[in-house]
Design a protein around this motif. Structure first.
Motif, short mmCIF file in Angstrom:
data_model
loop_
_atom_site.label_atom_id
_atom_site.label_comp_id
_atom_site.label_asym_id
_atom_site.label_seq_id
_atom_site.Cartn_x
_atom_site.Cartn_y
_atom_site.Cartn_z
N ARG A 171 0.81 -1.23 0.00
CA ARG A 171 0.00 0.00 0.00
C ARG A 171 0.84 1.27 0.00
O ARG A 171 0.32 2.38 -0.10
CB ARG A 171 -0.97 0.01 1.19
N GLN A 172 2.16 1.11 0.13
CA GLN A 172 3.09 2.24 0.07
C GLN A 172 2.90 3.03 -1.23
O GLN A 172 2.73 2.44 -2.30
CB GLN A 172 4.51 1.64 0.12
N GLN A 173 2.94 4.35 -1.14
CA GLN A 173 2.87 5.18 -2.34
C GLN A 173 4.13 4.98 -3.18
O GLN A 173 5.24 5.06 -2.65
CB GLN A 173 2.73 6.65 -1.92
N VAL A 174 3.95 4.71 -4.46
CA VAL A 174 5.13 4.50 -5.32
C VAL A 174 5.63 5.84 -5.86
O VAL A 174 4.86 6.74 -6.12
CB VAL A 174 4.82 3.52 -6.49
N VAL B 256 -5.28 6.74 -16.03
CA VAL B 256 -3.98 6.05 -15.94
C VAL B 256 -2.97 6.72 -16.88
O VAL B 256 -1.81 6.94 -16.51
CB VAL B 256 -4.09 4.54 -16.28
N VAL C 190 10.28 12.12 -13.77
CA VAL C 190 11.59 11.51 -14.06
C VAL C 190 12.38 12.41 -15.01
O VAL C 190 13.58 12.66 -14.81
CB VAL C 190 11.42 10.10 -14.67
N PRO D 76 8.31 6.19 -8.65
CA PRO D 76 9.32 5.61 -9.55
C PRO D 76 10.30 6.66 -10.03
O PRO D 76 9.91 7.78 -10.33
CB PRO D 76 8.46 5.07 -10.71
N PRO E 260 -6.08 5.94 -10.02
CA PRO E 260 -6.86 6.19 -11.23
C PRO E 260 -7.76 5.02 -11.58
O PRO E 260 -7.35 3.87 -11.44
CB PRO E 260 -5.79 6.40 -12.30
N LEU F 86 -1.11 0.02 -12.99
CA LEU F 86 -2.34 0.83 -12.91
C LEU F 86 -3.33 0.40 -13.99
O LEU F 86 -4.54 0.32 -13.75
CB LEU F 86 -2.00 2.32 -13.07
N GLN G 30 -2.21 9.99 -2.46
CA GLN G 30 -1.91 8.85 -3.33
C GLN G 30 -2.98 8.77 -4.43
O GLN G 30 -4.17 8.80 -4.13
CB GLN G 30 -1.89 7.56 -2.51
#
Lengths: 323, 323
Positions: free
Chosen positions: A141-144, B152, B163, A146, B146, A159, B143
């Protein structure tokens, strides 16, 4: 008989998955697809498994559609990916588009077929990205957050999979898989690369030597590939649709400890020297996952100790390279 | 003179952005690109703005590269998107791929040019997706979950942008924009569609009437498009690289209140009847954003009241349709 289609069949994990089925006498008809030919004898399990291989580029949806309709799988293990983080830094657009396109192609064909197919989609601990010590161990459940184009592609895939599962009823189960280790792993990966260089010291009949490394103060969570494929089998059969499962040991190992372990197994003295070229920018200091979800829901936990994995990898290295 | 390239130029927001520049005497050279021709006279601001338009499909990177190198913008307002949520349900793959591909094409050309270009990338409150009452008002650090292929795609775009900003140094600023309203908005959108039908009752010289609606118990956060374009200008000039900003009023309005407001302005009695065809599945009950970040950092807050927006939209409707 159940029919299983494996994408990314020719890689490290595909072969172990076949071995898992064969060792556990799980009879299945298996079709492997991959853009490159497998380098192992996939017919060796023929008393248990009916295995075929078709060379196929998943970026070509028409080819995949044909193969899917000819085979009519009721399970798909989706291992295929363009998984190089380094490549994704140099070619962010291609890395993102190729990874998401192979997933979209695969799921589109399943969706339009209206057949009931259970899919296991393999993701990566890279998806967590920029994490702090407070987030460790990492929970699903941790917010990602990337931080590489590759990791963004994997988050996007996840997603999309959740939307496809919740709104189109596709039976997709998801993993975030942490580092794997095991015999036969490619020597570009960190642990086999340590073993290779320490084994070379040993094979030269030296008592000591120095190896160049990246940052060996980082901590990672390693699981033996034979435990990983057992997790994948359980998830493919019984994981909950649209749910994400960490596949990890729950234990952190510092790379310096890993080197000590290998050195002590081989009874050589190893010194290390940092080579800046091997240090990855923005790399996380500590990545450890929490595996309570897969433990609680499916009863999975790793069975092979780190020491056993390393012992087996070292034996494999010597058997295959210094016979 | 500053050079601004606007993608998705021909839409509702593009025209108001030009008007904002002209009204505030912000001299700029503007190049608009869009796959469809603008339906407004973009040469009318010629004493302030040098505006050109080139028809262009951003899915064609070679065409965009040519236009980019000919024009050499130092700002890009990236409004272009395939924004239909309904379309994304029917064509999830196309919606996802097209949205992410136009963003990847645009940013690739900027990145390879090595020119310093500030980019404002417009996202959507749809990205928040499945939220609970406890999450309201929605903050940028919330958080995201979608729930449509469109959403998404927007989340993927945002993750890629972060990024690109953090690792490649691209000067991208991001929004999550909530519902807009204003004169000239397409009547497929909820508020203009209410105005259209209530105005028709009025124009028929009736004192009362009934309109069919979807779920008018849902609450949304509406901002006048003239306030929105001011936010976009401030963000384009001064937003922080890689940061996400909600663009919203911070105030929730129930659609039933919106109907009452329009009815009272037009002095007609309106009854409503739910038509199940208009009710969207999985729609959130309440969407309200928090706008503290853009307020604190850029001093932006909405200036046009909801009542004023609706009055202007009603006036526009009567001026253009019932003269």
């Amino acid at each position: 008989m159940d029919k299983l289609l494996i994408t990314g069949f020719s890689g490290f994990v595909g072969r172990y998955f076949l071995e898992y089925l064969a060792l556990n006498k799980i009879e299945m008809e298996v079709l492997g697809i991959d853009s490159k030919e497998p380098e192992f004898d996939y017919l060796q399990y023929k008393n248990i498994l009916l295995v075929k291989f078709v060379p196929l580029d998943l970026l070509n949806i028409a080819d995949f559609r044909q193969v899917f309709h000819d085979f009519k799988p009721n399970y798909i293990l989706h291992l295929a990916s363009f998984s190089s983080v380094a490549y994704s830094w140099n070619y962010p657009v291609e890395s993102f588009a190729n990874n998401t396109n192979i997933f979209l192609n695969m799921t589109s064909v399943v969706r339009e077929s209206k057949q009931k197919v259970r899919i296991l989609s393999i993701g990566s601990s890279e998806q967590y990205g920029d994490v702090t010590k407070l987030d460790i161990p990492l929970k699903e459940r941790q917010q990602v957050r990337p931080i590489s184009p590759y990791a963004v592609a994997r988050v996007s895939q996840e997603l999309l999979a959740k939307v496809f599962a919740e709104s189109y009823g596709l039976e997709i189960v998801l993993t975030r898989s942490f580092n794997h280790i095991g015999p036969r792993q490619d020597e570009r990966f960190v642990v086999p690369s340590f073993i290779k260089r320490i084994a070379e010291i040993k094979a030269s009949n030296l008592k000591a030597g120095t190896i160049e490394t990246g940052d060996i103060g980082i901590v990672r969570d390693f699981t033996d590939v034979r435990d990983v494929v057992r997790a994948y089998y359980l998830l493919l059969m019984n994981g909950r649709k649209g749910e994400i499962y960490n596949v990890c040991s729950g234990r952190g190992v510092m790379l310096s400890e890993m080197i000590e372990l290998i050195a002590s197994l081989l009874d050589v003295q190893v010194d290390t020297k940092v080579n800046a070229d091997y240090v990855r920018p923005n790399d996380n200091k500590i990545i450890i996952g929490e595996n309570f979800k897969i433990r609680d829901e499916l009863g999975w936990k790793p069975k092979i100790s780190l020491e056993q994995s390393i012992k087996d990898m070292v034996s494999y290295k010597f058997a295959s390279h210094f016979p």
